[in-house]
Design an enzyme around this catalytic site. Sequence first.
Site, PDB file in Angstrom:
ATOM      1  N   SER A  89       2.584  -9.272  -4.886  1.00 41.67           N
ATOM      2  CA  SER A  89       2.436 -10.634  -4.386  1.00 41.67           C
ATOM      3  C   SER A  89       1.067 -11.139  -4.828  1.00 41.67           C
ATOM      4  O   SER A  89       0.180 -10.331  -5.135  1.00 41.67           O
ATOM      5  CB  SER A  89       2.489 -10.619  -2.850  1.00 41.67           C
ATOM      6  OG  SER A  89       2.023 -11.844  -2.316  1.00 41.67           O
ATOM      7  N   TYR A 104       0.932  -7.448   6.021  1.00 43.44           N
ATOM      8  CA  TYR A 104       1.586  -7.774   4.746  1.00 43.44           C
ATOM      9  C   TYR A 104       0.583  -7.703   3.582  1.00 43.44           C
ATOM     10  O   TYR A 104       0.834  -7.067   2.555  1.00 43.44           O
ATOM     11  CB  TYR A 104       2.203  -9.173   4.839  1.00 43.44           C
ATOM     12  CG  TYR A 104       2.959  -9.623   3.600  1.00 43.44           C
ATOM     13  CD1 TYR A 104       4.296  -9.262   3.416  1.00 43.44           C
ATOM     14  CD2 TYR A 104       2.347 -10.401   2.624  1.00 43.44           C
ATOM     15  CE1 TYR A 104       4.994  -9.679   2.295  1.00 43.44           C
ATOM     16  CE2 TYR A 104       3.041 -10.827   1.500  1.00 43.44           C
ATOM     17  CZ  TYR A 104       4.367 -10.468   1.343  1.00 43.44           C
ATOM     18  OH  TYR A 104       5.059 -10.880   0.225  1.00 43.44           O
TER      19      TYR A 104
HETATM   20  P1  NAD Z   1      14.040 -11.786   1.200  1.00 45.41           P
HETATM   21  O1  NAD Z   1      13.839 -11.708   2.667  1.00 45.41           O
HETATM   22  O2  NAD Z   1      15.025 -12.757   0.659  1.00 45.41           O
HETATM   23  O3  NAD Z   1      14.372 -10.359   0.595  1.00 45.41           O
HETATM   24  C1  NAD Z   1      13.873  -9.163   1.114  1.00 45.41           C
HETATM   25  C2  NAD Z   1      14.812  -8.043   0.716  1.00 45.41           C
HETATM   26  O4  NAD Z   1      14.282  -6.804   1.208  1.00 45.41           O
HETATM   27  C3  NAD Z   1      16.216  -8.223   1.310  1.00 45.41           C
HETATM   28  O5  NAD Z   1      17.169  -7.980   0.306  1.00 45.41           O
HETATM   29  C4  NAD Z   1      16.284  -7.128   2.375  1.00 45.41           C
HETATM   30  O6  NAD Z   1      17.588  -6.603   2.529  1.00 45.41           O
HETATM   31  C5  NAD Z   1      15.358  -6.076   1.781  1.00 45.41           C
HETATM   32  N1  NAD Z   1      14.884  -5.132   2.784  1.00 45.41           N
HETATM   33  C6  NAD Z   1      14.231  -5.410   3.948  1.00 45.41           C
HETATM   34  N2  NAD Z   1      14.011  -4.259   4.638  1.00 45.41           N
HETATM   35  C7  NAD Z   1      14.534  -3.250   3.868  1.00 45.41           C
HETATM   36  C8  NAD Z   1      14.622  -1.850   4.030  1.00 45.41           C
HETATM   37  N3  NAD Z   1      14.118  -1.230   5.108  1.00 45.41           N
HETATM   38  N4  NAD Z   1      15.240  -1.129   3.048  1.00 45.41           N
HETATM   39  C9  NAD Z   1      15.767  -1.740   1.963  1.00 45.41           C
HETATM   40  N5  NAD Z   1      15.699  -3.059   1.764  1.00 45.41           N
HETATM   41  C10 NAD Z   1      15.089  -3.808   2.713  1.00 45.41           C
HETATM   42  O7  NAD Z   1      12.587 -12.094   0.604  1.00 45.41           O
HETATM   43  P2  NAD Z   1      12.075 -12.222  -0.904  1.00 45.41           P
HETATM   44  O8  NAD Z   1      11.147 -13.360  -0.920  1.00 45.41           O
HETATM   45  O9  NAD Z   1      13.190 -12.196  -1.874  1.00 45.41           O
HETATM   46  O10 NAD Z   1      11.195 -10.899  -1.017  1.00 45.41           O
HETATM   47  C11 NAD Z   1      11.378  -9.913  -2.031  1.00 45.41           C
HETATM   48  C12 NAD Z   1      10.039  -9.298  -2.387  1.00 45.41           C
HETATM   49  O11 NAD Z   1       9.221 -10.312  -2.999  1.00 45.41           O
HETATM   50  C13 NAD Z   1       9.245  -8.781  -1.188  1.00 45.41           C
HETATM   51  O12 NAD Z   1       8.602  -7.567  -1.543  1.00 45.41           O
HETATM   52  C14 NAD Z   1       8.218  -9.865  -0.942  1.00 45.41           C
HETATM   53  O13 NAD Z   1       7.051  -9.379  -0.324  1.00 45.41           O
HETATM   54  C15 NAD Z   1       7.961 -10.288  -2.382  1.00 45.41           C
HETATM   55  N6  NAD Z   1       7.332 -11.624  -2.486  1.00 45.41           N
HETATM   56  C16 NAD Z   1       7.996 -12.761  -2.122  1.00 45.41           C
HETATM   57  C17 NAD Z   1       7.375 -13.992  -2.273  1.00 45.41           C
HETATM   58  C18 NAD Z   1       8.043 -15.293  -1.927  1.00 45.41           C
HETATM   59  O14 NAD Z   1       7.379 -16.338  -2.018  1.00 45.41           O
HETATM   60  N7  NAD Z   1       9.314 -15.320  -1.586  1.00 45.41           N
HETATM   61  C19 NAD Z   1       6.073 -14.041  -2.785  1.00 45.41           C
HETATM   62  C20 NAD Z   1       5.426 -12.874  -3.126  1.00 45.41           C
HETATM   63  C21 NAD Z   1       6.066 -11.660  -2.981  1.00 45.41           C
END
Ligand code: NAD
Length: 272
Positions: free
Chosen positions: A157, A170
């Site tokens: 991130s 986080y």
């Molecule tokens: P999201 O909530 O749509 O997806 C999160 C995913 O993680 C889901 O598929 C969920 O099933 C899975 N998950 C949660 N707990 C779990 C577990 N114990 N075991 C296996 N899977 C698990 O959110 P997202 O935005 O798609 O996030 C995906 C990644 O991207 C994360 O690591 C998040 O920190 C990172 N991220 C997101 C953003 C953003 O702006 N959306 C920015 C920076 C980083």
Amino acid sequence: MSTSASTQRLRNQIALVTGGSSGIGAGVSLALAAEGATVVVNYSHSPEGAEEVVTSIEKAGGKAVAIKCDVSQEADVQSMFAQIREEFGTLHILVNNSGIQEDAPFLDMTLEQWEKVIAVNLTGQFLCAREAAREFIRRGPQPEVSAATGKIICMSSVHEVIPWAGHVNYATSKGGIMLLMKSVAQELAPHKIRVNSIGPGAIKTPINKEAWDTPEAAEKLLTLIPYGRIGEPSDIGKAAVWLASDESDYVTGVTLFADGGMTLYPGFASNG
Ligand code: NAD
């Protein structure tokens, strides 16, 4: 599919996307499949999202399966990798994507909130990376498939470098991912295993819905993004394809920020 079979950059490769059932993970799964990879779409609780991604991939002519696993549990992770090996023989690409937020002001943050986020976001990446590396080394090089013996992509991130009040658990997990990724990259380079991260900025997914789903929230968010638009999961999918492909064969141990300039200190754009 978007590319003809002969030019697909990930053909004959098996990829695992943790948390591939939603948001960025779904975007990455679709993008890897469009380049010919067979994608294991991991989910933790409800199978619906994962099944939807698998169906989309299959409709587009690709191959995918859904596998349930809580990435924070060692036995679960090991059984997912055993299942992958049994079904597909090996693995070539791991996208360590699963992640959660449990936000609280620092003074009120419970030990449970702290431990839960570290367990999924950091320990989960350690467990999956270790199993993937063991499998890459067991299988050995396959130069006809890919120049590298294996590729690991960690979803970090912008908060691996930008502190984030109210989200200490986080931001700590993402800062941890940075040195996990670099240390593992250093240790595994002699095995021809490449390890890199993607540092997304603000991407429209369920994790941060409240930050973009009203015009007022979106406008506020845009003040942090010099490039002037909120990201889409497909933006991260494209970065993941590049890091997984031979086009990035000389790249290991780096974070590729895909953030519309969020890490460029936008507050200083008009001379601070
Ligand atoms: P999201 O909530 O749509 O997806 C999160 C995913 O993680 C889901 O598929 C969920 O099933 C899975 N998950 C949660 N707990 C779990 C577990 N114990 N075991 C296996 N899977 C698990 O959110 P997202 O935005 O798609 O996030 C995906 C990644 O991207 C994360 O690591 C998040 O920190 C990172 N991220 C997101 C953003 C953003 O702006 N959306 C920015 C920076 C980083």
